[in-house]
Design a protein around this motif. Structure first.
Motif, PDB file in Angstrom:
ATOM      1  N   PHE A 163      -5.949   6.904   1.989  1.00 36.42           N
ATOM      2  CA  PHE A 163      -6.453   5.712   1.716  1.00 36.42           C
ATOM      3  C   PHE A 163      -6.977   4.971   3.025  1.00 36.42           C
ATOM      4  CE2 PHE A 163      -2.922   6.465  -1.124  1.00 36.42           C
ATOM      5  CZ  PHE A 163      -3.518   5.985  -2.498  1.00 36.42           C
ATOM      6  N   ARG A 172      13.687   4.492  -3.399  1.00 33.50           N
ATOM      7  CA  ARG A 172      13.475   5.009  -1.771  1.00 33.50           C
ATOM      8  C   ARG A 172      12.644   3.950  -0.948  1.00 33.50           C
ATOM      9  NH1 ARG A 172      12.825  11.165  -2.149  1.00 33.50           N
ATOM     10  NH2 ARG A 172      13.216  11.711  -0.172  1.00 33.50           N
ATOM     11  N   TYR A 173      11.690   3.330  -1.740  1.00 30.38           N
ATOM     12  CA  TYR A 173      11.041   2.363  -0.726  1.00 30.38           C
ATOM     13  C   TYR A 173      10.965   0.933  -1.166  1.00 30.38           C
ATOM     14  CZ  TYR A 173       9.024   7.052   0.883  1.00 30.38           C
ATOM     15  OH  TYR A 173       8.889   8.009   1.352  1.00 30.38           O
ATOM     16  N   ARG A 183      14.804  -0.335  -0.850  1.00 27.21           N
ATOM     17  CA  ARG A 183      15.267  -0.204   0.446  1.00 27.21           C
ATOM     18  C   ARG A 183      14.648  -1.337   1.268  1.00 27.21           C
ATOM     19  NH1 ARG A 183      16.158   0.524   4.412  1.00 27.21           N
ATOM     20  NH2 ARG A 183      16.625   2.311   5.931  1.00 27.21           N
ATOM     21  N   MET A 184      13.435  -1.655   1.231  1.00 29.99           N
ATOM     22  CA  MET A 184      12.859  -2.654   2.044  1.00 29.99           C
ATOM     23  C   MET A 184      13.431  -4.083   1.798  1.00 29.99           C
ATOM     24  SD  MET A 184      10.434  -1.386   3.990  1.00 29.99           S
ATOM     25  CE  MET A 184       9.090  -2.489   4.463  1.00 29.99           C
ATOM     26  N   LEU A 210       1.570   2.748  -3.569  1.00 25.38           N
ATOM     27  CA  LEU A 210       0.474   3.226  -4.128  1.00 25.38           C
ATOM     28  C   LEU A 210       0.497   4.658  -3.408  1.00 25.38           C
ATOM     29  CD1 LEU A 210      -1.793   3.228  -6.046  1.00 25.38           C
ATOM     30  CD2 LEU A 210      -3.016   2.527  -4.203  1.00 25.38           C
ATOM     31  N   SER A 211       0.502   4.809  -2.039  1.00 30.33           N
ATOM     32  CA  SER A 211       0.583   6.179  -1.623  1.00 30.33           C
ATOM     33  C   SER A 211       1.908   7.093  -1.866  1.00 30.33           C
ATOM     34  CB  SER A 211       0.316   5.875  -0.008  1.00 30.33           C
ATOM     35  OG  SER A 211       1.305   6.365   0.851  1.00 30.33           O
ATOM     36  N   ALA A 212       2.727   6.371  -2.102  1.00 31.75           N
ATOM     37  CA  ALA A 212       4.027   7.286  -2.611  1.00 31.75           C
ATOM     38  C   ALA A 212       3.909   7.782  -3.891  1.00 31.75           C
ATOM     39  CB  ALA A 212       5.339   6.746  -2.459  1.00 31.75           C
ATOM     40  N   ARG A 213       3.030   7.117  -4.715  1.00 33.36           N
ATOM     41  CA  ARG A 213       2.828   7.248  -6.137  1.00 33.36           C
ATOM     42  C   ARG A 213       1.781   8.317  -6.111  1.00 33.36           C
ATOM     43  NH1 ARG A 213       0.374   2.555  -9.383  1.00 33.36           N
ATOM     44  NH2 ARG A 213       0.310   4.136 -11.054  1.00 33.36           N
ATOM     45  N   ALA A 214       0.598   8.334  -5.097  1.00 36.68           N
ATOM     46  CA  ALA A 214      -0.157   9.273  -5.267  1.00 36.68           C
ATOM     47  C   ALA A 214       0.235  10.617  -4.717  1.00 36.68           C
ATOM     48  CB  ALA A 214      -1.368   8.887  -4.203  1.00 36.68           C
ATOM     49  N   SER A 215       1.540  10.590  -4.069  1.00 37.38           N
ATOM     50  CA  SER A 215       2.291  11.643  -3.666  1.00 37.38           C
ATOM     51  C   SER A 215       2.976  12.660  -4.716  1.00 37.38           C
ATOM     52  CB  SER A 215       3.104  11.628  -2.624  1.00 37.38           C
ATOM     53  OG  SER A 215       2.153  11.159  -1.493  1.00 37.38           O
ATOM     54  N   GLY A 216       3.062  11.791  -5.991  1.00 39.55           N
ATOM     55  CA  GLY A 216       3.743  12.327  -7.028  1.00 39.55           C
ATOM     56  C   GLY A 216       5.175  12.026  -7.276  1.00 39.55           C
ATOM     57  N   LEU A 217       5.460  11.059  -6.489  1.00 41.53           N
ATOM     58  CA  LEU A 217       6.946  10.402  -6.801  1.00 41.53           C
ATOM     59  C   LEU A 217       7.099   9.895  -8.190  1.00 41.53           C
ATOM     60  CD1 LEU A 217       6.976  10.776  -3.641  1.00 41.53           C
ATOM     61  CD2 LEU A 217       8.856   9.032  -3.858  1.00 41.53           C
ATOM     62  N   SER A 253      -0.752   0.728   6.728  1.00 42.28           N
ATOM     63  CA  SER A 253       0.325   0.055   5.520  1.00 42.28           C
ATOM     64  C   SER A 253       0.713   1.476   4.531  1.00 42.28           C
ATOM     65  CB  SER A 253      -0.194  -0.970   4.796  1.00 42.28           C
ATOM     66  OG  SER A 253      -1.434  -0.812   4.676  1.00 42.28           O
ATOM     67  N   SER A 254      -0.013   2.711   4.887  1.00 39.74           N
ATOM     68  CA  SER A 254       0.107   3.668   3.807  1.00 39.74           C
ATOM     69  C   SER A 254       1.453   4.552   3.775  1.00 39.74           C
ATOM     70  CB  SER A 254      -0.980   4.541   3.843  1.00 39.74           C
ATOM     71  OG  SER A 254      -2.064   4.180   3.558  1.00 39.74           O
ATOM     72  N   ARG A 272      -0.197  14.924  -9.104  1.00 39.54           N
ATOM     73  CA  ARG A 272      -0.569  13.850  -8.076  1.00 39.54           C
ATOM     74  C   ARG A 272       0.322  14.324  -6.880  1.00 39.54           C
ATOM     75  NH1 ARG A 272       1.715   8.733 -10.935  1.00 39.54           N
ATOM     76  NH2 ARG A 272      -0.027   8.169 -12.051  1.00 39.54           N
ATOM     77  N   GLU A 323       2.678  13.308 -12.808  1.00 42.06           N
ATOM     78  CA  GLU A 323       3.192  13.127 -11.688  1.00 42.06           C
ATOM     79  C   GLU A 323       3.301  14.484 -10.982  1.00 42.06           C
ATOM     80  OE1 GLU A 323       7.216  11.844 -12.529  1.00 42.06           O
ATOM     81  OE2 GLU A 323       6.526   9.804 -13.213  1.00 42.06           O
ATOM     82  N   MET A 342       0.819  -1.282  -0.142  1.00 42.92           N
ATOM     83  CA  MET A 342       0.000  -0.001   0.047  1.00 42.92           C
ATOM     84  C   MET A 342       0.943   1.026   0.099  1.00 42.92           C
ATOM     85  SD  MET A 342      -3.298   0.368  -0.152  1.00 42.92           S
ATOM     86  CE  MET A 342      -3.989   1.855  -0.083  1.00 42.92           C
ATOM     87  N   TYR A 343       2.013   0.995   0.735  1.00 42.26           N
ATOM     88  CA  TYR A 343       2.903   2.530   0.758  1.00 42.26           C
ATOM     89  C   TYR A 343       3.291   2.894  -0.537  1.00 42.26           C
ATOM     90  CZ  TYR A 343       6.986  -0.661   0.722  1.00 42.26           C
ATOM     91  OH  TYR A 343       7.845  -1.098   0.623  1.00 42.26           O
TER      92      TYR A 343
END
Lengths: 327, 339
Positions: B108, A242-243, A246-247, A227-234, B113-114, B100, B97, A224-225
């Protein structure tokens, strides 16, 4: 954090102690003791050895003492780098090992670097471009790498480099450089000779790590994170490095310990085939000759390296993952 | 309420999203149209699988693999004169981009998990500013702290260096809101943001969203299946069933005078205080929502509909009826709206 480290250190010391006990048991497991072997050797040269002589020697060497006293003496010596005397080499075990250890370590570390340097980028690529031509190509190469036995790969590479590159592969230096002083040319010569052993030792590990990295990144990409990073414009690249990457490094870092074991335990046969003057052939010969003090010392050192490797990977995990730090 | 401005911030026209099923596209939303005015809250309501979350993702071109926008337009227009059709921007590249996280923000359902568990809250919020604006690290962190303060996180500066695992679910959702709003978007898409939270926390988050909406002057698309939340939050509501919007209009009209049999059934399924005293039981809706790969002909609700008129309802889509911004897609729509 400090509690975590001290606990790890304590475990490490405990494991080392157990390993030393196992090494000692292995040394003792061989039939006959040092005095008998010595006597047999002397007898072979024509000298007359009486049972009384052997008994006197036993008492002198402390071989008549109970096992725990002997173990205590051996361990105390080992901690000072004194592993006893190798009768095959007629020199102290410590000295023989010290000569060859740097080379073993060089090869082991070069192999580790090779494995991670190849598997991490390839694993990321394969995950991001899943089911692409490149992914399939790397997968096939990976399965081949896993399937081919080390010694066979060593022989093939020996043949290829001898035949097509006119490179002498046996040993670590070309004949002219062996006794020369260290220079840039000598370093280059060493690196050229390192390629074959590193590839041989590292191929299957690299293949395995690539699969692991691919799976780990794929796992993370669906989180999910992301998707949420994509939704932030990365952008996809920023996000990937970055994510998910790294994980995904966490499971890779956590296997460092047994990667090291794998490299070191795979080394003797490869070292033998490639005629490397490292501890590999030394270990093999020690076992063949029942030179048990030397063999036991090598087992102990190899195990110690593995335990240290595990400790290092624990440290890496602590640095990489705050959830461990916070516990 | 909805007369805040003439031009809507978002108008979605005949949006169809299709899933690729072994080469043949199968529509999962069909002909979805709605608008959101400035400062307005539109609730998009539906069961799981009705296509509401997919619609929300499509607004930012975030559809997953195998899904694509087959048809339609998503016109997004902000007060500073920025105007674009999100469908035309495509799913990749700088243009989308830049939109967004800056002009549209999204929160969400799963605050757990976000966030990435291995990066600090501060880094993950400040990063959004740094992606969109030419600001330094320190300035971005200061902005992140300011926003964390606004969403009600105690000790916002200290919170910057904490990890998501150190936050409760409600706190994480607050941090998520801070991340979505840090670049002052004109539209916030909230996909079931309170579903995973306790009821008391849920109330606090809704309260927070209402006050932030006023402060930032933004519009909200609120995706939910909870009609109680609709009543608290929304100005207008659109009811989605099996990929189509079957009824939409101002919240008061819909709640007082639901027309579509599905909307009526939904409202009947809401428990109310005093139900037991009055001997009333919750009325479940008979049957289940159709599978998108096997959607019924005509009106998609007809197999479950108590007032269907066969065979007419199964033959073709019912016409759309409208009275004063209250839209219904039902053959009885016109007659019922006139009542």
């Amino acid at each position: 954090m400090i509690r975590f480290l001290s606990r790890r250190l304590a475990y490490m010391a405990l494991t080392l102690l157990l390993v030393s006990l196992v090494s000692f048991v292995i040394i003792q497991a061989a039939p006959g003791d040092y005095a008998e072997i010595f006597a047999a050797q002397k007898a072979a040269t024509g000298a007359i050895i009486t049972l009384a002589d052997i008994e006197a020697m036993r008492i002198e060497l402390g071989l008549d003492q109970p096992w725990y006293v002997q173990y205590g003496r051996w361990l105390a010596g080992a901690l000072h780098g004194d592993f006893g005397y190798s009768w095959a080499w007629r020199r102290p075990v410590g000295e023989v090992i010290a000569e060859r250890m740097p080379l073993t370590l060089t090869i082991a570390f070069a192999t580790l670097i090779f494995m991670y340097a190849v598997s991490i980028p390839v694993g990321i690529y394969s995950a991001v471009r899943r089911y692409s031509f490149g992914d399939y190509a790397f997968s096939i190469a990976g399965y081949l790498g896993l399937a081919i036995p080390n010694f066979l790969l060593a022989l093939v590479l020996l043949y290829i480099s001898q035949q097509y590159f006119h490179q002498s592969v046996g040993g670590l230096f070309s004949p002219g450089y062996e006794n020369a002083a260290w220079s840039w040319a000598k370093v280059q010569d060493l690196l050229a000779h390192l390629i074959v052993p590193v590839v041989v030792l590292g191929t299957s590990g690299t293949a395995f790590l690539t699969r692991a990295m691919r799976a780990a990144v794929l796992d993370e990409l669906n989180k999910m994170y992301v998707l949420s990073a994509r939704a932030s414009g990365l952008s996809p690249m920023q996000l990937l490095l970055r994510y998910p990457v790294r994980m995904a490094l966490n499971p890779i870092a956590s296997t460092l310990g047994w990667r090291l074991t794998y490299v070191i335990s795979g080394a003797p046969i490869v070292g033998y085939v490639l005629a490397l003057p490292d501890t590999g052939p030394l270990f093999l010969n020690a076992l063949l000759n029942q030179d048990m003090l030397l063999a036991g010392a090598l087992i102990f050192i190899f195990c110690a390296l593995t335990i240290i490797g595990t400790f290092v990977s624990d440290l890496l995990l602590v640095l990489l993952d705050p959830r461990i730090r916070l516990e | 309420m909805s007369a805040l401005a003439e031009i809507p911030v978002l108008s979605v026209n005949q949006l169809s999203i299709a899933v690729d099923n072994d080469g043949t596209p199968v529509p999962i939303t069909d002909d979805v149209s709605f608008t959101i005015g400035r400062g307005e809250v539109l609730a998009l309501v539906g069961e799981s699988g009705s296509g509401k979350s997919v619609t929300a993702l499509a607004l930012m071109q975030l559809l997953g693999a195998g899904l694509r926008i087959a048809r339609g337009e998503i016109v997004f227009e902000t007060h500073d004169g920025f105007r674009t059709d999100v469908v035309r921007l495509g799913a990749k590249g700088k243009a989308i981009e830049a939109l967004r996280g800056a002009r549209m923000g999204m929160i969400f359902q799963e605050p757990m998990s976000s966030f990435s568990p291995i990066h600090t809250i501060g880094a993950q919020i400040a990063e959004v500013v740094q992606v969109h604006e030419k600001v330094g690290r320190a300035a971005a962190r200061a902005r992140a702290a300011e926003l964390l303060g606004k969403v009600g996180i105690p000790d916002p500066v200290g919170a910057l260096d904490r990890y998501p695992t150190e936050f409760s679910g409600g706190m994480r959702q607050r941090a998520m809101i801070a991340r979505a709003l840090i670049c002052k978007p004109s539209l916030l898409i909230a996909d079931e943001p309170t579903t995973a939270l306790d009821v008391t926390i849920q109330g606090q988050i809704l309260q927070l969203l209402r006050s932030l909406k006023r402060e930032f002057g933004m519009s909200i698309l609120f995706i939910t299946h909870d009609l109680g939340i609709v009543a608290q939050m929304a100005d207008r509501v659109a009811i989605m069933y099996s990929g189509r919007i079957v009824e939409s209009g101002p919240v008061r009209d819909i709640f007082r005078h639901p027309v579509h049999p599905y909307t009526r059934a939904l409202l009947d399924a809401v428990p109310r205080l005093g139900d037991i005293d009055r001997g009333r039981r919750i009325q479940p809706i008979a049957g289940a929502m159709p599978n998108i790969f096997d959607a019924p002909s005509g009106c998609r609700f007809h197999p479950r509909c108590p007032v269907r008129d066969m065979p007419r309802c199964a033959e073709k889509l019912p016409p759309r009826a409208e009275v004063e911004k209250h839209f219904v897609e039902c053959i009885h729509g016109e007659r019922e709206l006139a009542k």
